[in-house]
Motif scaffolding. Structure first.
Motif, short mmCIF file in Angstrom:
data_model
loop_
_atom_site.label_atom_id
_atom_site.label_comp_id
_atom_site.label_asym_id
_atom_site.label_seq_id
_atom_site.Cartn_x
_atom_site.Cartn_y
_atom_site.Cartn_z
N HIS A 27 96.83 -50.47 101.91
CA HIS A 27 96.48 -51.68 101.16
C HIS A 27 96.66 -52.80 102.17
O HIS A 27 97.73 -53.42 102.25
CB HIS A 27 97.34 -51.86 99.93
CG HIS A 27 96.73 -52.82 98.95
ND1 HIS A 27 97.09 -52.90 97.64
CD2 HIS A 27 95.73 -53.72 99.09
CE1 HIS A 27 96.37 -53.82 97.02
NE2 HIS A 27 95.54 -54.33 97.90
N HIS A 83 89.95 -58.29 106.72
CA HIS A 83 89.84 -57.33 105.61
C HIS A 83 89.77 -58.10 104.29
O HIS A 83 90.39 -59.16 104.16
CB HIS A 83 91.07 -56.41 105.57
CG HIS A 83 90.85 -55.09 106.24
ND1 HIS A 83 91.65 -54.01 106.02
CD2 HIS A 83 89.91 -54.68 107.13
CE1 HIS A 83 91.23 -52.98 106.74
NE2 HIS A 83 90.18 -53.38 107.43
N ARG A 109 92.50 -48.41 100.30
CA ARG A 109 91.76 -47.15 100.55
C ARG A 109 92.75 -46.00 100.55
O ARG A 109 93.86 -46.12 101.07
CB ARG A 109 91.09 -47.23 101.91
CG ARG A 109 90.50 -45.92 102.38
CD ARG A 109 89.72 -46.12 103.67
NE ARG A 109 90.56 -45.92 104.83
CZ ARG A 109 90.16 -45.28 105.95
NH1 ARG A 109 88.92 -44.82 106.03
NH2 ARG A 109 90.96 -45.14 106.95
N ARG A 140 93.08 -41.64 101.22
CA ARG A 140 92.51 -40.33 101.59
C ARG A 140 93.56 -39.26 101.32
O ARG A 140 94.74 -39.46 101.66
CB ARG A 140 92.11 -40.31 103.06
CG ARG A 140 90.86 -41.12 103.34
CD ARG A 140 90.52 -41.15 104.81
NE ARG A 140 91.54 -41.87 105.55
CZ ARG A 140 91.60 -41.92 106.89
NH1 ARG A 140 90.72 -41.29 107.61
NH2 ARG A 140 92.56 -42.61 107.49
N GLU A 153 88.22 -39.22 99.44
CA GLU A 153 88.47 -40.60 99.84
C GLU A 153 87.94 -41.54 98.77
O GLU A 153 86.83 -41.38 98.27
CB GLU A 153 87.74 -40.90 101.17
CG GLU A 153 87.86 -42.37 101.56
CD GLU A 153 87.34 -42.67 102.97
OE1 GLU A 153 86.98 -41.73 103.69
OE2 GLU A 153 87.30 -43.86 103.32
N TRP A 154 88.78 -42.54 98.42
CA TRP A 154 88.37 -43.57 97.45
C TRP A 154 88.70 -44.93 98.04
O TRP A 154 89.76 -45.11 98.64
CB TRP A 154 89.10 -43.37 96.12
CG TRP A 154 88.72 -44.39 95.08
CD1 TRP A 154 87.62 -44.37 94.29
CD2 TRP A 154 89.44 -45.58 94.73
NE1 TRP A 154 87.60 -45.48 93.46
CE2 TRP A 154 88.71 -46.24 93.72
CE3 TRP A 154 90.63 -46.16 95.17
CZ2 TRP A 154 89.13 -47.43 93.13
CZ3 TRP A 154 91.05 -47.36 94.60
CH2 TRP A 154 90.30 -47.98 93.59
N GLN A 155 87.75 -45.85 97.87
CA GLN A 155 87.94 -47.21 98.39
C GLN A 155 87.73 -48.20 97.26
O GLN A 155 86.72 -48.14 96.56
CB GLN A 155 86.91 -47.53 99.47
CG GLN A 155 86.99 -46.62 100.66
CD GLN A 155 86.41 -47.27 101.91
OE1 GLN A 155 86.50 -48.47 102.09
NE2 GLN A 155 85.81 -46.46 102.76
N HIS A 156 88.66 -49.13 97.14
CA HIS A 156 88.59 -50.08 96.04
C HIS A 156 87.35 -50.96 96.07
O HIS A 156 86.87 -51.40 95.02
CB HIS A 156 89.84 -50.97 96.06
CG HIS A 156 89.85 -52.00 95.00
ND1 HIS A 156 89.68 -53.33 95.26
CD2 HIS A 156 89.97 -51.89 93.66
CE1 HIS A 156 89.72 -54.00 94.12
NE2 HIS A 156 89.90 -53.15 93.14
#
Ligand SMILES: NC(=O)c1ccc[n+]([C@@H]2O[C@H](COP(=O)([O-])OP(=O)(O)OC[C@H]3O[C@@H](n4cnc5c(N)ncnc54)[C@H](O)[C@@H]3O)[C@@H](O)[C@H]2O)c1
Length: 394
Positions: free
Chosen positions: A169, A263, A268, A270, A279-282
């Motif tokens: 984060h 940023h 994110r 993983r 993998e997830w990204q906000h």
């Protein structure tokens, strides 16, 4: 998608006044499914400014309060008193405010970090249990449909055994000394008396840490952390790197920063297993990327009919219509509503393996902050977070 319930839950708020950040997100999220009716509040320390916000929100005058103690006492004495109070004030006031409502038997949504030390956080968890109230902590990233799906995939063994988890984060919102210009949120987040010295760990690290625990189902057995201040003149730590030893000696890694220049939100995760990774990204929340052992990447999209029930029940508009932060916050409130309604109506709550973060999760987050700070003070020595293997409370 649920429709407005015949009898709404009555909500109150402390904080979230003019110019405040997260209070308005709570209010919008509570409205989305029509489950809550905001009827009482204290929207700041200044009485006149608080009353002006309350009027704008359509709150009846006899429920504009001068302070949270008065609000707890009067609401607890009303037949139509609040079912839940949202505490959306800076961190140093969470404990006293949340405790006051819990002791009056009123459920609380308390912002993160739950409190500034694990003794008081534990006290809130106990108080909720003793007073038959719900204590919830809005780590709302766990309420995205694709995060729920990721957690379901891990629980169902679709990644095989988890071998490594990596969360960051790393936001750039305070990569310059914003506090020196009087920026409201930067001012208290860089004040050690309000946010604590490990400020970034409590602020962003607890979100990343909760997301990692939520998706993997693993706890931190030991942490080794290094804290830095990247912005010259800043009075708190704004950058943290933490090695984690997760349940069963599985390695993990967390990077939290408010000074990751350029940023945006920077969240994110993983997770790797013996059969592949996800993998997830906000900033692309309605997609979840999954790779198998051959390296083939499948991008799952919110609304696909093949997704888990955990994801489908949190999807309002369906395939091809992206949902975002407000909807995730509303999902948190929807899960919570089921629990609050059951308590209010004396019915059995639905039991779900994947639901909203509780006071216990808030307590684990505060213990994590303390363990990282202690590790940093000992040149990144491994530290066991308090109560690492012991689950208490709700
Ligand atoms: N869950 C999330 O995603 C998320 C996001 C942002 C902030 N937060 C958390 O929410 C909390 C608030 O953060 P923010 O950025 O909105 O802060 P903010 O400074 O923007 O707003 C705080 C509000 O609380 C009011 N307030 C302060 N003390 C009060 C008191 N005693 N009684 C009544 N009102 C009082 C202030 O007047 C202001 O309106 C923090 O704990 C923060 O960590 C969580």
């Amino acid at each position: 998608m649920s429709e407005p319930h015949a009898r709404q839950l009555v909500a109150g708020m402390v904080g979230g006044g003019a110019g405040a950040d997260i209070g308005k997100t709570h209010r919008r999220a509570m409205r989305l499914d029509g489950e809550y009716d905001l009827q009482a509040g204290v929207f700041g320390r200044d009485r006149a400014r608080s009353a002006a916000v309350a009027s704008q929100l359509g709150i009846p005058e006899d429920r504009h309060y001068a302070g949270y103690r008065e609000m707890a006492e009067k609401e607890a004495g009303r037949k139509d008193g609040v079912d839940v109070v949202v505490v959306a004030t800076p961190n140093d006031s969470h404990f006293e405010i949340a405790r006051t409502f819990l002791e009056a038997g009123i459920s609380v949504v308390c912002e993160k970090p739950l409190t500034r030390d694990s003794v008081t956080a534990g006290e809130l968890v106990r108080s909720a249990a003793d007073n038959g109230a719900v204590l919830a902590v809005p780590h709302c990233y766990s309420a995205y449909a694709m995060v729920r799906h990721a957690a379901r995939m891990v629980r169902d063994g679709q990644l095989g055994a988890v071998t490594f988890a990596d969360v960051e984060h790393a936001s750039g919102w305070a990569a310059t000394p914003l506090e020196q210009g009087g920026h409201k949120q930067a001012t208290w987040r860089t004040d050690p008396d309000i946010a604590g010295f490990p400020s970034v760990v409590g602020d962003l690290g607890t979100h990343g840490f909760h997301l990692l625990r939520y998706i993997t189902g693993l706890e931190a057995e030991r942490v080794s952390g290094r804290l830095k201040t990247l912005v010259p003149g800043r009075r708190v730590f704004d950058h943290a790197t933490v090695e984690l030893q997760l349940t069963g000696e599985i390695p993990g890694r967390l990077w939290a920063s408010m000074a990751a220049a350029g940023h945006n939100h920077g969240l994110r995760i993983r997770v790797f297993g013996t059969k592949g990774n996800l993998e997830w990204q906000h900033e692309d929340p309605h997609h979840l990327a999954v790779q198998d052992l051959d390296g083939t990447t499948t991008v799952l999209t919110e609304g696909l009919s093949s997704l888990s029930d955990d994801a489908s029940r949190l999807t309002r508009v369906g395939l091809g219509h992206p949902e975002g932060f407000l909807e995730a916050f509303a999902n948190f409130y929807r899960d919570l509503a089921a629990e609050l309604r059951a308590r209010r109506d004396g019915t059995l709550p639905e039991t779900r393996e994947l639901s909203f973060p509780t006071g216990y999760d808030g307590l684990v987050g505060v213990r994590f902050v303390e363990a990282v700070a202690a590790s940093n003070a000992q040149d990144a020595a491994w530290v066991i977070p308090a109560g690492a293997a012991v689950k208490v409370g709700v």
